[in-house]
Design an enzyme around this catalytic site. Structure first.
Site, PDB file in Angstrom:
ATOM      1  N   ARG A 119       0.816  -1.214   0.000  1.00  0.00           N
ATOM      2  CA  ARG A 119       0.000   0.000   0.000  1.00  0.00           C
ATOM      3  C   ARG A 119       0.853   1.268   0.000  1.00  0.00           C
ATOM      4  NH1 ARG A 119      -5.188   1.132   1.916  1.00  0.00           N
ATOM      5  NH2 ARG A 119      -5.406  -1.081   2.337  1.00  0.00           N
ATOM      6  N   ARG A 200      -3.328  -8.872  10.239  1.00  0.00           N
ATOM      7  CA  ARG A 200      -2.559  -8.778   9.000  1.00  0.00           C
ATOM      8  C   ARG A 200      -1.086  -8.594   9.304  1.00  0.00           C
ATOM      9  NH1 ARG A 200      -6.074  -4.935   5.842  1.00  0.00           N
ATOM     10  NH2 ARG A 200      -4.426  -5.179   4.309  1.00  0.00           N
TER      11      ARG A 200
END
Length: 436
Positions: A119, A200
């Site tokens: 990201r 995560r």
């Protein structure tokens, strides 16, 4: 549709100045995309971002081919592709490790590429591209108040120092806890727990023993990989990128905790391992290698009644308007579509008709966004209900043509006039959803 994209009037820097001043609040994917396309469409644009400097936070992100065709049009394909993971298929297993389906991942798809990667690295590409276009990005500017003046045709925002900025339109791209949301809809509509959360992690494969463990080396020996295990109201995804050198896992599970403050915090690996204690041992093996993880609560909103303020000059886009579940694999992509479509709508409306432009934009986007959201909910429910012995294509990640072959810029040009005309003739009404 993708096959018509060559017919789009592809504008670039040097296009006629529309005289429309746009302030974008928030430099996330939707905010930066909106600013870039506004610049391309001849608007004067500035971004206000609350953080003082960018930090490389987060982990994996997918940008679908519907966003990919926009990024390619901006000349960014090579930059995104060079740092993307490129798995050629998804291996879908039940939670005991039984085979369900191998889903092929053809690229290009519908004439464009998807990008899967970190990201922060993706965001950095967009951020630097915006700066290269001459877009002013003011860091450390946190919005604390919004306003609009219908008489003077302006909207404004005040930051934490007391300084104010005004423009023809304010684009609030300030995330799931948007300050602008109350101003737009007139009441507090805080996000609520979805009933799920995600653990995560993102880490180096060699450094943390993935390559040397026969239970985990499947993620590294054949290049980039994508594996998911589903069932028991959980789904676990393990992927590798950079030729199998970097590992990411995400595991979505039931979590009814009340979110008080931050929705993202450090998690405990032992809590993750407890979720998969009776699963395929490969799952625990991958999880146990991670040096740390993040506990990320999934928040949702009921569809907002509108994304635009009373005078049509303060606009919510991206997560501020419509948060997505990760199983949609569309949150950032739809935010990019939002920004691209808004820039076109303002260009076609012109400076004297900004409210008509924003109201037409809302009508163009509203149902499509909801359909994409529901796709993610449907997939999550299907995956979480999987049982040992299940098999077949029904468990594949959906890739419908209506979603992925879509060209937001072309669609905005094609539909603007008809929708705008109906608003002028019949008056503006807040959007409604079909079938709900």
């Amino acid at each position: 549709m993708a096959e018509h994209q060559d017919q789009v009037p592809l504008t670039d820097i040097g296009v006629r100045d529309t005289g429309i001043d746009v302030i974008v609040v928030g430099a996330g994917f939707g905010g930066i995309a909106c600013a870039i396309e506004c610049k391309r469409k001849g608007h004067r644009v500035m971004i206000l971002e609350k953080v003082h400097e960018l930090k490389r936070l987060g982990d994996t992100l997918n940008l679908g081919v519907n966003a990919g065709r926009i990024l390619a049009r901006w000349g960014l394909h090579e930059k995104f592709w060079d740092i993307s993971a490129n798995p050629r298929e998804i291996h879908i297993h039940d939670y005991l490790g039984g085979f369900i389906q191998v889903q092929k991942l053809p690229l290009p798809l519908f004439g464009a590429f998807a990008y899967n990667g970190h990201r922060a690295l993706f965001h950095e590409i967009l951020f630097e591209h915006a700066k290269s276009l001459g877009i002013e990005i003011r860091m450390g500017h946190q919005a604390v108040e919004y306003w609009e003046d219908e008489t003077n045709g302006k909207a404004g925002v005040k930051i934490q120092t007391g300084e104010t900025f005004d423009a023809d339109v304010i684009v609030a791209a300030d995330g799931v806890k948007s300050l602008a949301r109350k101003f737009v809809i007139g009441y507090h509509d805080n996000p609520k727990p979805s009933g799920y959360a995600i653990y995560r992690a993102w880490f180096d494969a060699e450094e943390h023993g993935i390559m040397s463990d026969p239970l985990t080396d499947f993620l590294t020996i054949h290049g980039d990989q994508f594996h998911t295990w589903i069932g028991k109201d959980v789904h676990f995804i393990a992927t590798s990128s950079h030729g199998g050198k970097v590992i990411c896992f995400v595991i979505t599970h039931k979590d009814d905790a009340v979110v008080d403050g931050d929705w993202s915090s450090p998690g405990k690996i032992e809590d993750v391992l407890d979720i998969v204690k009776d699963w395929d041992p490969r799952c625990a093996a991958v999880i146990s290698k991670a040096p740390s993880c993040i506990d990320w609560k999934l928040l949702v909103h009921d569809p907002l009644p509108t994304w635009i303020s009373k005078s049509g000059r303060v606009v919510l886009i991206g997560d501020a308007a419509h948060p997505f579940l990760p199983t949609s694999v569309q949150g950032a992509s739809q935010a990019i579509e939002d920004g691209t479509t808004l820039a076109v709508a303002l260009n076609l409306a012109g400076k004297n008709n900004v409210p008509l432009g924003t109201r037409t934009w809302e009508s163009i986007r509203y149902q499509r966004v909801r359909d994409a959201q529901l796709l993610g909910e449907t997939l999550r429910n299907k995956w979480h209900g999987a049982k040992p012995g299940d098999s077949g294509k029904s468990f594949e990640l959906p890739k419908p043509e209506w979603l992925l072959a879509f060209d937001a810029e072309a669609h905005a040009y094609a539909t603007y006039d008809g929708i705008a005309r109906s608003i002028v003739e019949d008056g503006y009404r807040q959007p409604s959803l079909s079938g709900e």
